[in-house]
Design a protein around this motif. Structure first.
Motif, PDB file in Angstrom:
ATOM      1  N   ASP A 177      42.193  32.861  44.764  1.00  0.00           N
ATOM      2  CA  ASP A 177      41.390  33.660  43.843  1.00  0.00           C
ATOM      3  C   ASP A 177      39.925  33.284  43.931  1.00  0.00           C
ATOM      4  O   ASP A 177      39.558  32.159  44.313  1.00  0.00           O
ATOM      5  CB  ASP A 177      41.874  33.467  42.397  1.00  0.00           C
ATOM      6  CG  ASP A 177      43.297  33.975  42.203  1.00  0.00           C
ATOM      7  OD1 ASP A 177      43.662  34.939  42.908  1.00  0.00           O
ATOM      8  OD2 ASP A 177      44.017  33.397  41.368  1.00  0.00           O
ATOM      9  N   LEU A 185      34.122  38.290  43.255  1.00  0.00           N
ATOM     10  CA  LEU A 185      33.572  39.195  44.265  1.00  0.00           C
ATOM     11  C   LEU A 185      32.362  39.895  43.673  1.00  0.00           C
ATOM     12  O   LEU A 185      32.481  40.642  42.695  1.00  0.00           O
ATOM     13  CB  LEU A 185      34.620  40.209  44.708  1.00  0.00           C
ATOM     14  CG  LEU A 185      34.240  41.102  45.895  1.00  0.00           C
ATOM     15  CD1 LEU A 185      33.999  40.262  47.148  1.00  0.00           C
ATOM     16  CD2 LEU A 185      35.316  42.143  46.166  1.00  0.00           C
ATOM     17  N   THR A 207      33.600  40.025  39.922  1.00  0.00           N
ATOM     18  CA  THR A 207      34.939  40.478  39.540  1.00  0.00           C
ATOM     19  C   THR A 207      35.988  39.537  40.107  1.00  0.00           C
ATOM     20  O   THR A 207      35.993  39.252  41.309  1.00  0.00           O
ATOM     21  CB  THR A 207      35.197  41.895  40.075  1.00  0.00           C
ATOM     22  OG1 THR A 207      34.166  42.769  39.605  1.00  0.00           O
ATOM     23  CG2 THR A 207      36.553  42.412  39.625  1.00  0.00           C
ATOM     24  N   THR A 245      39.062  38.344  41.853  1.00  0.00           N
ATOM     25  CA  THR A 245      39.783  39.035  42.912  1.00  0.00           C
ATOM     26  C   THR A 245      40.763  38.081  43.567  1.00  0.00           C
ATOM     27  O   THR A 245      40.476  36.879  43.712  1.00  0.00           O
ATOM     28  CB  THR A 245      38.800  39.559  43.983  1.00  0.00           C
ATOM     29  OG1 THR A 245      37.811  40.372  43.355  1.00  0.00           O
ATOM     30  CG2 THR A 245      39.526  40.363  45.055  1.00  0.00           C
TER      31      THR A 245
END
Length: 758
Positions: A16, A19, A62, A64
Motif C-alpha cells: 500500500d 498516489l 489517495t 492505493t
C-alpha cells in the motif's frame, strides 16, 4: 551457465501507499525531499507513488494498493532504495545513488597493498586500486524473475597532490588534473572523491600554480589543491616514477591481481561472496509490511529447477559466389580458395594506387607496399598478396614522397593534390603516425588527407608508419587488404543465411561524439544508414549525410525514403511482397521516434501486402556478465594452470532476459586479447515495444551473424557491422566537418559504392 544476478522473492503480492497526481518534475523532487527517510517516492503510471517505510508514516495522496507483479518497476525501485540503505548501513559512502555505487576501501581490499608492502617505497602507499561495486535492480533477469545485478570494476586512486608528485620528480605537463568542485552540494552519504572534477590538462607550471589548457571552467589551479586524474595510463606513469626500477615488476603483479578480481572466474567468485553477504542479512524490508529474500546468483547451484534456458548459435558460413556453391567457415580461407564474392563482375581489376608518405619513410614504405601487393613469403597468412588474393589483373602505383615531418598537415595536402594531378587514382594509401593522433581539423594530416582525396571521390586507407615497421606484417596486411578491396567497391564475401519469405532489410543507426579536445563540448553526430539484405550482403553505403543529434529524426526519415525507393528498384519488389525492416539502433528509441519511422515507412509501402518492423537497441552499456562454469578456456601458461578464458562462455551463447531482451556472447575464450583479459561483456539486445516483428531468437541470430560480417578485419567484431559501420560513418564525417574545403557531397555521389569509412 551462471550470471551476476541475484533473484529476489517478495514476502507479499501487494503493498500500500499514496498516489499523488503528477504535475511537474519540481513537484516530484519536492516530495522526495519532504518524505526522505519515511517514504520511497517514485514516478509511476497514474502519478507519483509515495510508499511508506515505517508503520506510523502518513502517505499523501489517495491510498492505493499496488500489486507487485503489475507494478514491477515500482517494486524494484523499492528494492534499489533498500540496497542503498543497506550499503550505507555497512559503512560505505556512495559515488552514485542510482544505482547504488560504492568503493570498497576496507583493509585488505586494496589490490596494490600486498604488492608494495615488502618494497621500500613509502610513496606507493598513496596509490590504490580498489574494487568498485554496483547493485542495480532489474524487473526481470535470466531466470525470468526480478533481482539485482552485481557490477564490479576497479577504481584507481592517487592520494598525493600534484605539488607532491612534482616534488618527487614527475613531469605533469600534458596530464589532466582534478580539483574540488564547489558547485557540487556535499552530502553525508557522498564518497569523498565524488566532488572532484576534471578541470583541464597542465600546459605549464607558474610558481605554485598549474596553468591549464582544455579547461572550460578555470585557467589555473594551485598544484597543492589538485590531483592527477587516475586513468590507468596516468596511474602507471606515476607508479613507474615512484617505484623506479621496481616499476615494471609491480605493474606485472598488479596486472595479475586485477585479473584475479575481474577475470571471469574472479568475478564469479566475488559475485558469490557479496551475494552471500546480502543473503546472510536476512529478509530485507523494502516497504511497510513488505520484504524480500535474496537467493543465490542464477546458475551458481546445481539445482536443475533454477537453471536457465540458453542456446549456442553456430558460427555463420561465408559465401563466395552468387549461386551459393562456394562456401567456407573461414572468411580468410574462403578468400584464399575461391577469391571474392564479386570476382566475376568487379570493375576495378587494375587499380591505380597513390601512396603518400613523408620522404624520411620512403624506403620502409616501398617495402611495405611490395608486401601489400605480393604477399609475405614464408607465412601461411597473406602469402598471396592483394593482387592474387582478390584476383586482380594488375596495378599501378604512384608514390608521392614529400619533405616535411609526420605532423605537417600542409605538406600532406600538397602531396595529396600532386597525386591527384598526376593522373586517375582509385585508392590512396596515406602513411600517418602515432605522433599526429591527438590533432584535429586542419591540423590533422590524417583528416586533411582524407578530405583531399575523398572530396574527389577517392577512398583512403591510412597506415601508420609504426605498423609498416613491424617485423611481422602478415596479419595486419591481411586486414588492410580486405578493407582496401571493400573501399574499391568490392564485395569480399557475404553471409550464407536462410532467406526469409519477406523482403528484408537491416538498417543500422549509429552515433559518435566529436570533440576538438577531451573536455570541450561534444557534437553528437548520428550516422545513417547502413543497409544490409538478410544474407548480410552490403547493399548500400551511407545513404545520408551525417546529422546533428537534434536533427537526426528528420534526416533518418529523408534517408529512409531514398533508401527504400532505391532498393525497391534494385530488387524489383512486387505489390504482393511482404516487407520487413529491422532497425539496429545505438540508443533506446523513444515512442515518438519509433512511431515517426513507422508512419513514414507505412506511407511508403502501402502497395505491399504486409509491413513488419523491429527496433532493436544494441548495447554494451550495462553490468551484465555471463559465466560458463564448464568452460576450462584455451590452454595458456600465464593463467596458473587455467586456460585463457576460464569460465568465459563461447561466442554465440544467447540467453533470454524476459520476453523482449537477450544477452548475446560475442567474445569467447579464443577471442580474448591476452591471458589476463577481464570477463568480456555480452551484447544486450532490447526489443522496442512498438515493434510488430517480435521473434527475439531470429533477431539475435541475425545480430550474431553480423558480428562476423565486417570487411574491416578478418576477425569477428564485438558489435554487429550494422552499428559498427554507422558509428564509423558518424565519427569520420563528424571530424571531416572541421576541415576546410571538405566536400561532403562526394560521399553520396562519387563514393556511394565504396566502403570509404572502414
Amino acid at each position: 551457465m551462471a550470471f551476476n544476478f541475484v533473484p529476489v522473492r517478495f514476502s507479499a503480492e501487494k503493498f500500500d501507499g499514496g498516489l499523488v497526481q503528477y504535475e511537474s518534475h519540481d513537484q516530484l523532487n519536492s516530495l522526495r525531499v519532504e518524505l526522505e527517510g519515511t517514504h520511497v517516492v517514485s514516478r509511476t503510471r497514474g502519478g507519483i507513488a509515495c510508499i511508506p517505510l515505517v508503520d506510523d508514516a502518513d502517505s499523501p495522496g489517495t491510498m492505493t494498493t499496488f500489486p507487485s507483479r503489475e507494478y514491477r518497476r515500482l517494486t524494484m525501485r523499492l528494492v534499489q532504495e533498500a540496497m542503498l540503505r543497506l550499503v550505507l548501513e555497512w559503512g560505505y559512502k556512495l559515488r552514485k545513488r542510482v544505482p547504488p555505487t560504492f568503493v570498497s576501501r576496507l583493509p585488505g581490499k586494496d589490490l596494490l597493498t600486498p604488492i608494495v608492502r615488502s618494497r621500500r617505497h613509502d610513496d606507493l602507499r598513496s596509490l590504490h586500486v580498489f574494487p568498485q561495486w554496483v547493485l542495480d535492480s532489474r524487473a526481470v533477469g535470466p531466470s525470468n524473475r526480478p533481482g539485482i545485478v552485481i557490477g564490479l570494476k576497479t577504481r584507481y586512486e592517487i592520494d598525493l597532490t600534484v605539488a607532491e608528485l612534482i616534488e618527487r620528480g614527475l613531469s605533469v605537463e600534458g596530464l589532466y588534473v582534478l580539483a574540488e568542485d564547489s558547485a557540487i552540494e556535499t552530502s553525508p552519504w557522498m564518497d569523498r572523491y565524488a566532488s572532484r572534477r576534471n578541470v583541464g590538462a597542465v600546459n605549464h607550471i607558474d610558481g605554485a600554480d598549474l596553468v591549464l589548457r582544455d579547461a572550460p571552467g578555470i585557467g589555473r589551479v594551485p598544484a597543492a589543491e589538485a590531483w592527477l586524474e587516475s586513468r590507468r595510463e596516468t596511474f602507471a606513469t606515476v607508479m613507474t616514477t615512484l617505484a623506479g626500477a621496481d616499476g615494471a615488476q609491480i605493474t606485472k603483479e598488479l596486472e595479475q591481481a586485477t585479473f584475479d578480481l575481474l577475470g571471469a572466474f574472479g568475478r564469479y567468485d566475488k559475485t558469490i561472496e557479496i551475494a552471500g553477504r546480502l543473503a546472510r542479512r536476512g529478509p530485507l524490508s523494502i516497504a511497510r509490511d513488505l520484504s524480500v529474500s535474496l537467493e543465490p546468483p542464477v546458475g551458481s547451484s546445481n539445482d536443475r529447477a533454477r537453471t536457465v534456458d540458453w542456446k549456442l548459435y553456430d558460427e555463420p558460413v561465408f559465401q563466395f559466389d552468387q549461386s551459393g556453391d562456394k562456401t567456407h567457415r573461414s572468411a580468410d580461407r574462403g578468400l584464399d580458395e575461391y577469391g571474392p564474392f564479386d570476382v566475376e563482375f568487379f570493375a576495378k581489376k587494375k587499380p591505380q594506387i597513390a601512396v603518400v608518405t613523408p620522404r624520411a619513410h620512403k624506403g620502409i614504405v616501398e617495402n611495405f607496399v611490395t608486401k601489400f601487393l605480393h604477399g609475405v613469403q614464408g607465412e601461411s597468412v597473406y602469402s598471396q598478396g592483394f593482387v592474387r588474393k582478390y584476383h586482380l589483373g594488375g596495378y599501378e602505383v604512384d608514390i608521392q614522397a614529400f619533405d616535411g615531418d609526420a605532423t605537417d598537415a600542409g605538406a600532406y595536402r600538397e602531396a595529396c593534390m600532386a597525386a591527384l594531378r598526376a593522373g586517375e587514382v582509385d585508392l590512396a594509401l596515406v602513411i600517418t603516425s602515432e605522433a599526429q593522433v591527438h590533432l584535429n581539423g586542419d591540423d590533422s594530416p590524417y583528416l586533411v588527407a582524407k578530405s583531399t582525396f575523398m572530396g574527389q571521390g577517392v577512398p583512403v586507407q591510412d597506415v601508420r608508419i609504426e605498423t609498416a615497421r613491424l617485423s611481422k606484417l602478415a596479419y595486419p596486411l591481411n586486414s588492410i587488404a580486405l578493407a582496401c578491396y571493400a573501399k574499391l567497391g568490392g564485395v569480399p564475401f557475404v553471409i550464407a543465411a536462410p532467406r526469409p519469405l519477406a523482403q528484408e532489410l537491416v538498417i543500422g543507426i549509429g552515433s559518435a561524439h566529436v570533440k576538438s579536445s577531451r573536455l570541450s563540448d561534444a557534437e553528437r553526430i548520428v550516422g545513417i544508414t547502413t543497409v544490409f539484405s538478410a544474407d548480410g550482403n552490403y547493399l548500400l553505403s551511407n545513404t545520408s549525410r551525417e546529422a546533428d543529434y537534434d536533427d537526426y529524426p528528420q534526416e533518418l526519415l529523408r534517408s529512409l525514403t531514398e533508401c527504400i525507393d532505391d532498393i525497391k528498384r534494385r530488387n524489383a519488389w512486387q505489390r504482393g511482397d511482404e516487407l520487413r525492416l529491422v532497425f539496429h539502433v545505438f540508443k533506446p528509441l523513444k515512442d515518438i521516434e519509433a512511431n515517426a519511422v513507422k508512419e513514414l515507412v507505412e506511407s511508403l509501402t502501402r502497395q505491399y501486402a504486409k509491413v513488419e518492423f523491429a527496433f532493436v537497441h544494441i548495447s554494451t552499456e550495462h553490468e551484465w556478465v555471463m559465466f560458463d562454469r564448464a568452460s576450462s578456456g584455451v590452454a595458456n601458461q600465464r593463467t596458473r594452470g587455467q586456460g585463457k578464458g576460464y569460465y568465459v562462455p563461447n561466442r554465440g551463447v544467447a540467453v533470454p532476459v524476459g520476453t523482449s531482451d537477450m544477452l548475446l556472447a560475442v567474445s569467447g575464450p579464443r577471442d580474448l586479447k591476452s591471458a589476463l583479459h577481464g570477463a568480456p561483456k555480452p551484447l544486450l539486445l532490447q526489443l522496442h515495444r512498438q515493434s510488430t516483428f517480435k521473434d527475439m531468437e531470429y533477431l539475435s541470430r541475425q545480430v550474431f551473424r553480423f558480428t562476423s560480417m565486417s570487411w574491416r578485419t578478418m576477425y569477428p567484431s564485438s558489435r554487429p557491422v550494422t552499428i559498427l559501420y554507422s558509428d564509423l560513418i558518424a565519427d569520420l564525417l563528424g571530424h571531416l566537418r572541421h576541415v576546410r574545403n571538405w566536400n561532403a557531397d562526394a560521399v553520396a555521389t562519387a563514393l556511394r559504392s565504396s566502403r570509404w569509412f572502414l
